[in-house]
Write a protein that holds these residues in place. Structure first.
Motif, PDB file in Angstrom:
ATOM      1  N   ALA A 181     -11.432  -6.553  -0.492  1.00  0.00           N
ATOM      2  CA  ALA A 181     -10.345  -6.276   0.448  1.00  0.00           C
ATOM      3  C   ALA A 181     -10.817  -6.465   1.884  1.00  0.00           C
ATOM      4  N   LYS A 182      -9.934  -6.987   2.694  1.00  0.00           N
ATOM      5  CA  LYS A 182     -10.208  -7.160   4.110  1.00  0.00           C
ATOM      6  C   LYS A 182      -9.790  -5.903   4.858  1.00  0.00           C
ATOM      7  N   THR A 183     -10.464  -5.666   5.979  1.00  0.00           N
ATOM      8  CA  THR A 183     -10.041  -4.602   6.879  1.00  0.00           C
ATOM      9  C   THR A 183      -9.251  -5.249   7.997  1.00  0.00           C
ATOM     10  N   LEU A 184      -8.023  -4.805   8.167  1.00  0.00           N
ATOM     11  CA  LEU A 184      -7.166  -5.325   9.223  1.00  0.00           C
ATOM     12  C   LEU A 184      -7.104  -4.286  10.323  1.00  0.00           C
ATOM     13  N   GLU A 185      -7.708  -4.629  11.447  1.00  0.00           N
ATOM     14  CA  GLU A 185      -7.764  -3.695  12.564  1.00  0.00           C
ATOM     15  C   GLU A 185      -6.668  -4.013  13.557  1.00  0.00           C
ATOM     16  N   PHE A 186      -5.852  -3.027  13.827  1.00  0.00           N
ATOM     17  CA  PHE A 186      -4.756  -3.196  14.767  1.00  0.00           C
ATOM     18  C   PHE A 186      -5.105  -2.489  16.057  1.00  0.00           C
ATOM     19  N   SER A 187      -5.186  -3.247  17.130  1.00  0.00           N
ATOM     20  CA  SER A 187      -5.471  -2.628  18.421  1.00  0.00           C
ATOM     21  C   SER A 187      -4.170  -2.181  19.057  1.00  0.00           C
ATOM     22  N   ALA A 188      -4.253  -1.125  19.800  1.00  0.00           N
ATOM     23  CA  ALA A 188      -3.084  -0.564  20.495  1.00  0.00           C
ATOM     24  C   ALA A 188      -1.894  -0.429  19.547  1.00  0.00           C
ATOM     25  N   ALA A 189      -2.140   0.178  18.410  1.00  0.00           N
ATOM     26  CA  ALA A 189      -1.079   0.340  17.421  1.00  0.00           C
ATOM     27  C   ALA A 189       0.054   1.198  17.973  1.00  0.00           C
ATOM     28  N   SER A 190       1.246   0.765  17.681  1.00  0.00           N
ATOM     29  CA  SER A 190       2.434   1.479  18.114  1.00  0.00           C
ATOM     30  C   SER A 190       3.172   1.984  16.881  1.00  0.00           C
ATOM     31  N   ASP A 191       3.813   3.129  17.019  1.00  0.00           N
ATOM     32  CA  ASP A 191       4.603   3.656  15.906  1.00  0.00           C
ATOM     33  C   ASP A 191       5.721   2.699  15.507  1.00  0.00           C
ATOM     34  N   ASN A 192       6.134   1.824  16.410  1.00  0.00           N
ATOM     35  CA  ASN A 192       7.220   0.884  16.132  1.00  0.00           C
ATOM     36  C   ASN A 192       6.731  -0.468  15.605  1.00  0.00           C
ATOM     37  N   ASP A 193       5.422  -0.616  15.370  1.00  0.00           N
ATOM     38  CA  ASP A 193       4.913  -1.854  14.782  1.00  0.00           C
ATOM     39  C   ASP A 193       5.489  -2.009  13.377  1.00  0.00           C
ATOM     40  N   LYS A 194       6.004  -3.194  13.091  1.00  0.00           N
ATOM     41  CA  LYS A 194       6.582  -3.468  11.772  1.00  0.00           C
ATOM     42  C   LYS A 194       5.558  -4.234  10.941  1.00  0.00           C
ATOM     43  N   ILE A 195       5.340  -3.772   9.736  1.00  0.00           N
ATOM     44  CA  ILE A 195       4.405  -4.411   8.819  1.00  0.00           C
ATOM     45  C   ILE A 195       5.202  -4.897   7.611  1.00  0.00           C
ATOM     46  N   ASP A 196       5.032  -6.170   7.294  1.00  0.00           N
ATOM     47  CA  ASP A 196       5.687  -6.788   6.141  1.00  0.00           C
ATOM     48  C   ASP A 196       4.604  -7.227   5.165  1.00  0.00           C
ATOM     49  N   VAL A 197       4.821  -6.946   3.896  1.00  0.00           N
ATOM     50  CA  VAL A 197       3.888  -7.346   2.846  1.00  0.00           C
ATOM     51  C   VAL A 197       4.664  -8.145   1.810  1.00  0.00           C
ATOM     52  N   SER A 198       4.096  -9.265   1.405  1.00  0.00           N
ATOM     53  CA  SER A 198       4.685 -10.005   0.282  1.00  0.00           C
ATOM     54  C   SER A 198       3.609 -10.174  -0.782  1.00  0.00           C
ATOM     55  N   TYR A 199       4.012 -10.091  -2.025  1.00  0.00           N
ATOM     56  CA  TYR A 199       3.097 -10.290  -3.154  1.00  0.00           C
ATOM     57  C   TYR A 199       3.838 -11.111  -4.191  1.00  0.00           C
ATOM     58  N   LEU A 200       3.264 -12.245  -4.544  1.00  0.00           N
ATOM     59  CA  LEU A 200       3.875 -13.127  -5.533  1.00  0.00           C
ATOM     60  C   LEU A 200       2.971 -13.236  -6.750  1.00  0.00           C
ATOM     61  N   HIS A 201       3.564 -13.058  -7.917  1.00  0.00           N
ATOM     62  CA  HIS A 201       2.877 -13.207  -9.196  1.00  0.00           C
ATOM     63  C   HIS A 201       3.150 -14.628  -9.694  1.00  0.00           C
ATOM     64  N   CYS A 202       2.190 -15.507  -9.522  1.00  0.00           N
ATOM     65  CA  CYS A 202       2.365 -16.909  -9.944  1.00  0.00           C
ATOM     66  C   CYS A 202       3.676 -17.480  -9.410  1.00  0.00           C
ATOM     67  N   GLY A 203       3.974 -17.195  -8.151  1.00  0.00           N
ATOM     68  CA  GLY A 203       5.159 -17.739  -7.506  1.00  0.00           C
ATOM     69  C   GLY A 203       6.419 -16.911  -7.671  1.00  0.00           C
ATOM     70  N   ARG A 204       6.326 -15.791  -8.378  1.00  0.00           N
ATOM     71  CA  ARG A 204       7.505 -14.949  -8.602  1.00  0.00           C
ATOM     72  C   ARG A 204       7.305 -13.566  -7.983  1.00  0.00           C
ATOM     73  N   VAL A 205       8.392 -13.021  -7.489  1.00  0.00           N
ATOM     74  CA  VAL A 205       8.365 -11.681  -6.919  1.00  0.00           C
ATOM     75  C   VAL A 205       8.386 -10.664  -8.051  1.00  0.00           C
ATOM     76  N   GLY A 206       7.562  -9.635  -7.931  1.00  0.00           N
ATOM     77  CA  GLY A 206       7.489  -8.605  -8.959  1.00  0.00           C
ATOM     78  C   GLY A 206       8.706  -7.693  -8.956  1.00  0.00           C
ATOM     79  N   THR A 207       8.775  -6.859  -9.963  1.00  0.00           N
ATOM     80  CA  THR A 207       9.856  -5.878 -10.078  1.00  0.00           C
ATOM     81  C   THR A 207       9.250  -4.478 -10.024  1.00  0.00           C
ATOM     82  N   LYS A 208      10.063  -3.512  -9.611  1.00  0.00           N
ATOM     83  CA  LYS A 208       9.610  -2.121  -9.469  1.00  0.00           C
ATOM     84  C   LYS A 208       8.352  -2.063  -8.596  1.00  0.00           C
TER      85      LYS A 208
END
Length: 152
Positions: free
Chosen positions: A53-80
């Motif tokens: 796993a990588k460490t992602l360091e966010f400088s000057a983090a704000s409570d309003n920073d939006k984080i989006d994560v996508s994860y694809l299983h062999c090109g398909r979006v998972g369920t649940k």
């Protein structure tokens, strides 16, 4: 010296092509995930080549920073789908559950303020789904405190 007949040569070519096609599917995985901060990609990882796993360091983090994560299983979006946030002791700090993707809405989005800070200002982010019930560590999120110093 023995000569190859035309049919033997074609058989050899067919075997080579079949072998190449077979080996192209031998790589385990095919999963990929990405993490975005305020619309800018900060991480892309192909799971079959994962080296930790990588460490992602966010400088000057704000409570309003939006984080989006996508994860694809062999090109398909998972369920649940679920994102789990754990501290260094692997204790669950926060769990976010996401609806199944419909159309192009495959991002799992949250704001920095949705996650309680721990005393060290970093959390491990895990992804789990119906397709990956045991979960997978994606990254460690680390942010700087008010003085601009990342605690690690």
């Amino acid at each position: 010296m023995k000569k190859f007949s035309g049919s033997s040569f074609l058989g050899l070519i067919a075997f080579a092509l079949l072998s190449a096609v077979s080996f192209s599917f031998a790589i385990k995985g095919g999963d990929v995930f990405e993490i975005y901060l305020n619309g800018k990609r900060v991480c892309q990882q192909f799971v079959y080549a994962a080296k930790g796993a990588k460490t992602l360091e966010f400088s000057a983090a704000s409570d309003n920073d939006k984080i989006d994560v996508s994860y694809l299983h062999c090109g398909r979006v998972g369920t649940k789908r679920v994102l789990l946030f754990r501290n260094e002791k692997a204790e669950l700090v926060k769990q976010l559950t996401f609806a199944d993707a419909n159309g192009n809405s495959f991002f799992m989005s949250f704001y920095r303020k949705d996650i309680a800070k721990d005393k060290n200002n970093h959390l491990n982010v895990y992804y789990a789904s119906n397709e990956l019930p045991e979960g997978r560590l994606l990254a460690t999120l680390s942010w700087k405190d008010n003085q601009g110093v990342a605690k690690r």
